[in-house]
Write an enzyme that holds these catalytic residues in place. Structure first.
Site, mmCIF file in Angstrom:
data_model
loop_
_atom_site.group_PDB
_atom_site.id
_atom_site.type_symbol
_atom_site.label_atom_id
_atom_site.label_comp_id
_atom_site.label_asym_id
_atom_site.label_seq_id
_atom_site.Cartn_x
_atom_site.Cartn_y
_atom_site.Cartn_z
ATOM 1 C CD GLU A 26 2.028 2.005 15.874
ATOM 2 O OE1 GLU A 26 2.617 1.135 15.219
ATOM 3 O OE2 GLU A 26 1.314 2.759 14.983
ATOM 4 C CD1 TRP A 44 8.608 15.081 -9.377
ATOM 5 C CD2 TRP A 44 6.452 16.068 -8.890
ATOM 6 N NE1 TRP A 44 7.649 14.115 -9.396
ATOM 7 C CE2 TRP A 44 6.352 14.519 -9.277
ATOM 8 C CE3 TRP A 44 5.351 16.474 -8.362
ATOM 9 C CZ2 TRP A 44 5.359 13.762 -8.970
ATOM 10 C CZ3 TRP A 44 4.352 15.708 -8.464
ATOM 11 C CH2 TRP A 44 4.065 14.326 -8.526
ATOM 12 C CB CYS A 92 10.037 21.936 -6.428
ATOM 13 S SG CYS A 92 8.715 21.722 -7.278
ATOM 14 C CE LYS A 104 7.665 2.666 8.226
ATOM 15 N NZ LYS A 104 6.363 3.427 8.826
ATOM 16 N NE ARG A 155 12.806 18.937 -1.855
ATOM 17 C CZ ARG A 155 12.319 18.805 -0.576
ATOM 18 N NH1 ARG A 155 12.830 17.665 0.326
ATOM 19 N NH2 ARG A 155 11.133 19.504 -0.086
ATOM 20 C CG HIS A 192 -24.689 -1.630 21.623
ATOM 21 N ND1 HIS A 192 -26.028 -1.836 21.915
ATOM 22 C CD2 HIS A 192 -24.712 -0.406 20.744
ATOM 23 C CE1 HIS A 192 -26.971 -1.063 21.116
ATOM 24 N NE2 HIS A 192 -26.174 -0.188 20.345
ATOM 25 C CG ASN A 226 8.902 22.633 -2.066
ATOM 26 O OD1 ASN A 226 8.233 21.844 -2.784
ATOM 27 N ND2 ASN A 226 9.537 22.279 -0.989
ATOM 28 N N GLY A 227 5.971 24.094 -3.476
ATOM 29 C CA GLY A 227 4.544 24.054 -2.544
ATOM 30 C C GLY A 227 3.526 24.634 -3.538
ATOM 31 C CD GLU A 248 -3.461 5.526 12.174
ATOM 32 O OE1 GLU A 248 -3.795 4.093 12.304
ATOM 33 O OE2 GLU A 248 -2.330 5.860 12.271
ATOM 34 C CE LYS A 274 -0.090 5.274 14.111
ATOM 35 N NZ LYS A 274 0.114 4.967 12.891
HETATM 36 C C1 F6R Z 1 1.120 1.550 12.431
HETATM 37 C C2 F6R Z 1 1.672 0.799 11.302
HETATM 38 C C3 F6R Z 1 1.145 -0.553 10.924
HETATM 39 C C4 F6R Z 1 1.225 -0.638 9.086
HETATM 40 C C5 F6R Z 1 0.972 -2.199 8.862
HETATM 41 C C6 F6R Z 1 0.843 -2.322 7.347
HETATM 42 O O1 F6R Z 1 1.665 2.527 12.498
HETATM 43 O O2 F6R Z 1 2.428 1.272 10.608
HETATM 44 O O3 F6R Z 1 0.108 -1.006 11.176
HETATM 45 O O4 F6R Z 1 0.264 0.069 8.709
HETATM 46 O O5 F6R Z 1 1.873 -2.924 9.226
HETATM 47 O O6 F6R Z 1 2.117 -2.048 6.644
HETATM 48 P P1 F6R Z 1 2.157 -1.667 5.389
HETATM 49 O O7 F6R Z 1 1.489 -0.377 5.290
HETATM 50 O O8 F6R Z 1 3.612 -1.393 5.185
HETATM 51 O O9 F6R Z 1 1.563 -2.625 4.522
#
Ligand code: F6R
Length: 606
Positions: A486, A74, A2, A601, A27, A502, A98-99, A479, A483
């Site tokens: 990258e 919301w 919200c 992105k 929101r 292994h 909110n929450g 993951e 992270k």
């Molecule tokens: C890593 C990252 C990417 C995305 C991947 C898929 O931090 O953001 O590995 O997860 O490119 O992207 P989407 O989720 O938009 O399909």
């Protein structure tokens, strides 16, 4: 999710409150309301639906107070009807929130037994009655709020005004954002700086656990231990940008900190929080007869899918096939008739994921998409959309989208298990309760990041970093490695802890940090054995765990202490330290955190 606002002025505030709420409509907008103090009395106007309904209401029944709070809702607890719309109030106190107040049921029972009469189905009303209760017992408004805050469990942002007080507003935040705006003889409060942009560009962000006492001429801020806190006002960029970084250095940091809130928002979509039950919107698929689930995605979204494989197989007892989209699309995998294929994607535009979706469709699968962008191609081409409500993710490294994907997939698992009879009602209630605690458990972790800054010094000096995890922690290990590589450009690998011997164990020497994701679950003892194998070769162990140092039996270079949580919700909670390790290491190394080299992105090429 919200939106809340507050204004203290020497002029009537109702129209400015509505103006601020308009900027927060993104929101939530199923109802809205404001309350002001006029001639010492609280008055309020509320209306179902969009803000314009509230405006018409105010045109015919104005409010003239010089201090007021407002809310655009919301719905989480309670249907989106006027009675449940904020502000909530007694004759003494009015609150916008909110929450999620996790322990609202217990508080409500306690307050009802003490004679308080509840008018709504909301969790927020308990806050109003808690404060009123203290004031009825003789406490002043500030002390009444302080003692009420101590009773609340959950993630929240609150704005509070009082009858008889036309120059006092209180605010508190834990897990949900709140910003104070500074004007000339006027003060403001908002869920974000964008709400306050027409009035001021000087803002102070409250930090986790802070509460604030606002008057016309300024604000006093206190930390969670009630000590006066220095929070530095900054110039907001909100006028120039639709989304700004708030008081964070990078979008990635802001997005990590938004997680308690956006996870709450995602949970609210799938849970009936008042009832403590799963409430998956009708997805038009008979879940009781799904023979197999196929999951596909790329990168971080793939790891969210891999966690879901563990959940679905364990709790719903449905076999799950999972593969990265760029492989599955060319594998010519046979898929069973009537199967369900789930695609996970933040952007909803990833080329490989989309192509795999089309392949699965041709193979007669029903298609479900866990997506953040609801207008995306993947969403449009799916039979069912399971949205994540993470909001725009600007940082290239996915953080809040990942934990919201996990949240949506956890809820889907519960719905599938219920439909197939592998989860009974008692287990459903237990797991829903655990999910509702996640926003607070994450907010608690975000209080202090000093240990991550120290750890970053160690990692920044290394050439290779290994991440290990077993069972459902294995996807998190991968993951974590993704992270780190990258955004810091350090070489990192994620392995199943049992695979260490292994091959990868050959890499270990005193220069290699090994980050071990090790919740105290059924596999903990096995993970400890692997940890000892690392220790025996001089590796530097960083353990992320709720276990005690003494449980480990080997020296640790660092121990990131985690809360005790349920096995089911651990993956969502353990995602956060993994993100913070990568973030602080990248900051330490001076890389471009939000736009790391070579990445995009939205990956719309093969
Ligand atoms: C890593 C990252 C990417 C995305 C991947 C898929 O931090 O953001 O590995 O997860 O490119 O992207 P989407 O989720 O938009 O399909």
């Amino acid at each position: 999710m919200c939106g809340i606002v507050g204004i203290l002025s020497t002029e009537p505030v109702a129209l400015d409150l509505v103006d601020a709420l308009r900027r927060l409509e993104y929101r939530g907008y199923d109802s809205a309301g404001i309350a002001t103090v006029e001639n010492g009395h609280l008055g309020r106007r509320r209306a179902e639906g969009k803000l314009r309904n509230l405006e018409s209401r105010l045109a015919s029944e104005p409010l003239n107070g010089h201090i007021g709070i407002g809310h655009t809702r919301w719905a989480t607890h309670g249907r989106p009807i006027e009675r449940n719309a904020h502000p909530h109030m007694t004759p003494r106190v009015s609150v916008v929130h909110n929450g999620i107040i996790e322990n609202f049921r217990e508080l409500r029972e306690e307050l009802t037994a003490a004679g308080h009469v509840f008018e709504t189905e909301t969790d927020t009303e308990t806050v109003v009655h808690l404060i009123t209760d203290q004031m009825d017992k003789g406490a002043g408004p500030i002390d009444a709020v302080k003692s009420a805050l101590k009773r609340l469990h959950g993630a929240f942002a609150l704005a509070i005004i009082f009858a008889g007080e036309d120059n006092l507003m209180m605010a508190a935040r834990l897990g949900s954002p709140l910003v104070v705006g500074h004007g000339e003889g006027r003060m403001f409060l908002g869920s974000d700086a964008i709400a306050l942009a027409p009035f001021t560009d000087t803002v102070t962000y409250l930090e986790e656990g802070d509460f604030a006492v606002l008057r016309n001429d300024g604000v006093e801020i206190f930390d969670r231990d009630e000590n006066p806190a220095q929070r530095v006002p900054i110039k907001s960029q909100a006028n120039a940008l639709l989304v700004d970084k708030g008081n964070h250095r990078h979008f990635m940091a802001k997005e990590i900190h938004e997680q308690p809130e956006v996870i709450s928002h995602t949970l609210a979509h799938y849970l009936d929080m008042a009832e403590g039950r799963i409430h998956l919107p009708d997805i038009g698929i008979d879940l009781s007869s799904v023979p197999r689930v196929t999951i596909s995605a790329c990168g971080t979204a793939y790891y969210a899918g891999l966690v879901a494989k563990y959940w679905i197989e364990r709790y719903a007892r449905v076999p799950v096939e999972i593969d990265i989209a760029s492989e599955l699309r060319y594998r010519e995998a046979p898929l069973p008739q009537g199967g369900l294929a789930i695609f996970v994607s933040q952007s909803g535009e990833t080329a490989d994921t989309l192509a795999t979706l089309r392949y699965c469709k041709e193979q007669g699968q029903r298609i479900a998409a866990v997506v953040n962008v609801r207008t995306s191609t993947i969403a449009r081409e799916s039979d069912v959309v399971l949205p994540t409500l993470a909001g725009p993710e600007i940082g290239v490294a996915s953080t809040k989208a990942f934990t919201c994907q996990l949240t949506a997939l956890a809820c889907f698992t519960l719905a599938l298990g219920r439909a197939r009879g592998t989860i009974d009602e008692a287990t459903e209630r237990t797991l829903v309760k655990e999910l509702m605690e996640v926003p607070r458990q994450i907010a608690d972790q975000l209080f202090d990041e000093t240990q991550y800054e120290h750890l970053a010094h160690l990692l920044a000096k290394s050439n290779d970093v290994l991440y290990l995890g077993r069972g459902i922690s294995f996807p998190l290990a991968m993951e974590g490695a993704l992270k780190l590589k990258e955004i810091s450009y350090l070489h990192a690998e994620g392995y199943a802890a049992g695979e260490l011997k292994h091959g990868p164990i050959a890499l270990i020497d005193e220069k290699v940090p090994v980050i071990i994701v090790a919740p105290r679950d059924g596999l903990f003892e096995k993970t400890i054995s692997n940890m000892q194998e690392v220790a025996a070769r001089g590796g530097q162990i960083v353990m992320i765990s709720n276990a005690l140092d003494d449980d480990v039996g080997c020296p640790l270079t660092a121990h990131i202490r985690m809360p005790d949580a349920h096995d089911f919700t651990n993956p969502i909670i353990y995602a956060v330290p993994i993100q913070l390790i990568a973030y602080h290491t990248a900051v330490q190394m001076g890389t471009d955190v939000d736009q790391p080299r070579n990445l995009a992105k939205s990956v719309t090429v093969e």
